[in-house]
Design an enzyme around this catalytic site. Structure first.
Site, PDB file in Angstrom:
ATOM      1  N   GLU A   1      32.946  22.823   6.625  1.00 39.14           N
ATOM      2  CA  GLU A   1      32.678  21.274   7.322  1.00 39.14           C
ATOM      3  C   GLU A   1      31.715  20.158   6.964  1.00 39.14           C
ATOM      4  OE1 GLU A   1      35.496  20.651   7.917  1.00 39.14           O
ATOM      5  OE2 GLU A   1      36.835  21.105   8.725  1.00 39.14           O
TER       6      GLU A   1
ATOM      7  N   HIS B   1      31.149  21.545  16.214  1.00 41.01           N
ATOM      8  CA  HIS B   1      32.433  21.264  15.891  1.00 41.01           C
ATOM      9  C   HIS B   1      33.192  22.091  17.052  1.00 41.01           C
ATOM     10  CE1 HIS B   1      36.951  20.680  14.814  1.00 41.01           C
ATOM     11  NE2 HIS B   1      36.048  21.667  13.608  1.00 41.01           N
TER      12      HIS B   1
ATOM     13  N   HIS C   1      37.244  23.861  18.908  1.00 37.37           N
ATOM     14  CA  HIS C   1      38.578  23.262  18.946  1.00 37.37           C
ATOM     15  C   HIS C   1      38.957  23.185  20.394  1.00 37.37           C
ATOM     16  CE1 HIS C   1      39.762  25.287  14.659  1.00 37.37           C
ATOM     17  NE2 HIS C   1      38.367  23.903  14.735  1.00 37.37           N
TER      18      HIS C   1
ATOM     19  N   GLU D   1      31.825  12.167  37.249  1.00 36.05           N
ATOM     20  CA  GLU D   1      30.019  11.764  36.125  1.00 36.05           C
ATOM     21  C   GLU D   1      31.070  11.309  34.380  1.00 36.05           C
ATOM     22  OE1 GLU D   1      27.340  14.178  36.369  1.00 36.05           O
ATOM     23  OE2 GLU D   1      28.339  12.874  37.855  1.00 36.05           O
TER      24      GLU D   1
ATOM     25  N   HIS E   1      43.213  19.078  16.645  1.00 38.36           N
ATOM     26  CA  HIS E   1      42.321  19.465  15.616  1.00 38.36           C
ATOM     27  C   HIS E   1      41.070  19.885  16.494  1.00 38.36           C
ATOM     28  CE1 HIS E   1      40.251  21.210  11.304  1.00 38.36           C
ATOM     29  NE2 HIS E   1      39.296  21.752  12.379  1.00 38.36           N
TER      30      HIS E   1
HETATM   31  O1  2HA Z   1      36.994  26.872   9.592  1.00 38.00           O
HETATM   32  O2  2HA Z   1      36.321  24.037  12.714  1.00 38.00           O
HETATM   33  O3  2HA Z   1      37.441  22.976  10.510  1.00 38.00           O
HETATM   34  C1  2HA Z   1      36.240  26.077  11.001  1.00 38.00           C
HETATM   35  C2  2HA Z   1      36.579  24.501  12.019  1.00 38.00           C
HETATM   36  C3  2HA Z   1      37.296  23.925  10.677  1.00 38.00           C
HETATM   37 ZN    ZN Z   2      38.152  22.849  12.950  1.00 33.46          ZN
END
Ligand code: 2HA
Ligand code: ZN
Length: 265
Positions: free
Chosen positions: A111, A134, A136, A164, A205
């Site tokens: 990414e 990033h 999940h 909040e 995602h």
């Molecule tokens: O592999 O989260 O978006 C890592 C990730 C891809």
């Molecule tokens: Zn990801």
């Protein structure tokens, strides 16, 4: 092998927390952290060990150094073995960067285009900007399965889940439809949203969050995901009372918050 770097210790602590929250299973998630001059000066050698070319232009950040997690690497393993799971890169010129520390037998996250494009965009609106994370986040992903992808609707819902929320993300939240991850397309779409938001949902995602420090960025993720968790716990229940538009306006006034207009006012 090399002297201890305080910022690496702080980063791996946050990666551990993200893992233990269940937001970065397996090799899920990635992080990039813009080093300031003081931090860069702590690295024993800034010699480029390997050069990698990119398809995207990095003009605005040439000369800058970033800590980045490695592709395919597990957040769970970063603390015990930082040099194989993450590293420091230098943006050498418009279309190439070099590895200067760590990332042994590895290269940066898939990414990276999105990360660097987000850094470029956030630096335009906030010179103190430093971080892109990033992850999940489970309940954000849940929400993206059941709710239309309208970012004002998402912002209103998340603001109204807990007191909040509007304090922590007054600008609201960006929302993107499902787009193939890892490429320039999702990178461009995410970066475009970053002109207005510090956090952008990737439907089905996860989340991209940015900030000026590890604490602030992690706190933003926690707060957004907490609001999403509350939503997922109550969305199919009979609501008896809730936070009203007037309540949110009262919070904004009391704490002098410059919130996104046109949603609750
Ligand atoms: O592999 O989260 O978006 C890592 C990730 C891809
Ligand atoms: Zn990801």
């Amino acid at each position: 092998m090399c002297k201890k770097l305080a910022f690496i210790d702080e980063i791996v602590d946050i990666l551990d927390l993200l893992y233990f929250h269940g937001w970065d299973e397996r090799n899920g998630g990635n992080l990039s952290y813009l080093l300031d001059e003081k931090e860069t000066s702590e690295v024993s050698s800034l010699e480029v060990k390997k050069t990698i070319e990119t398809t995207f232009n990095m003009h605005e950040i040439v000369g800058k150094y970033f800590v980045v997690t490695g592709t395919g690497k597990y957040f769970k393993n970063c603390k015990k073995d930082p040099t194989h799971n993450l590293g420091i890169i230098k943006i050498i010129n418009d279309y190439s960067y070099g590895i200067v520390w760590g990332l042994i037998d590895s290269k940066p996250t898939s990414e990276l285009p999105t990360h660097l494009k987000c850094h470029i965009e956030r630096l335009k609106v906030d010179p103190k900007h430093k971080l892109v994370i990033h992850c999940h986040t489970t309940n954000i992903i849940c929400m993206s399965h059941i709710l239309e992808l309208n970012e004002d609707k998402w912002t209103e819902i998340l603001w109204k889940m807990q007191t909040e929320s509007i304090v922590v993300f007054p600008e609201g939240i960006g929302v993107l439809e499902w787009i193939l991850c890892g490429g320039d397309l999702i990178g461009d779409a995410t970066a475009k949203k970053m002109a207005n938001y510090r956090a952008v949902v990737w439907a089905q995602h996860g989340l991209f969050a940015t900030g000026t420090s590890l604490d602030e960025t992690f706190g933003l993720i926690e707060t957004i995901e907490k609001a999403a968790e509350i939503y997922m716990k109550i969305c199919d229940k009979k609501i008896v009372q809730s936070i009203s538009n007037e309540n949110l306006l009262e919070i904004a006034q009391a704490f002098h918050i410059n919130f996104k207009h046109g949603i609750i006012d």
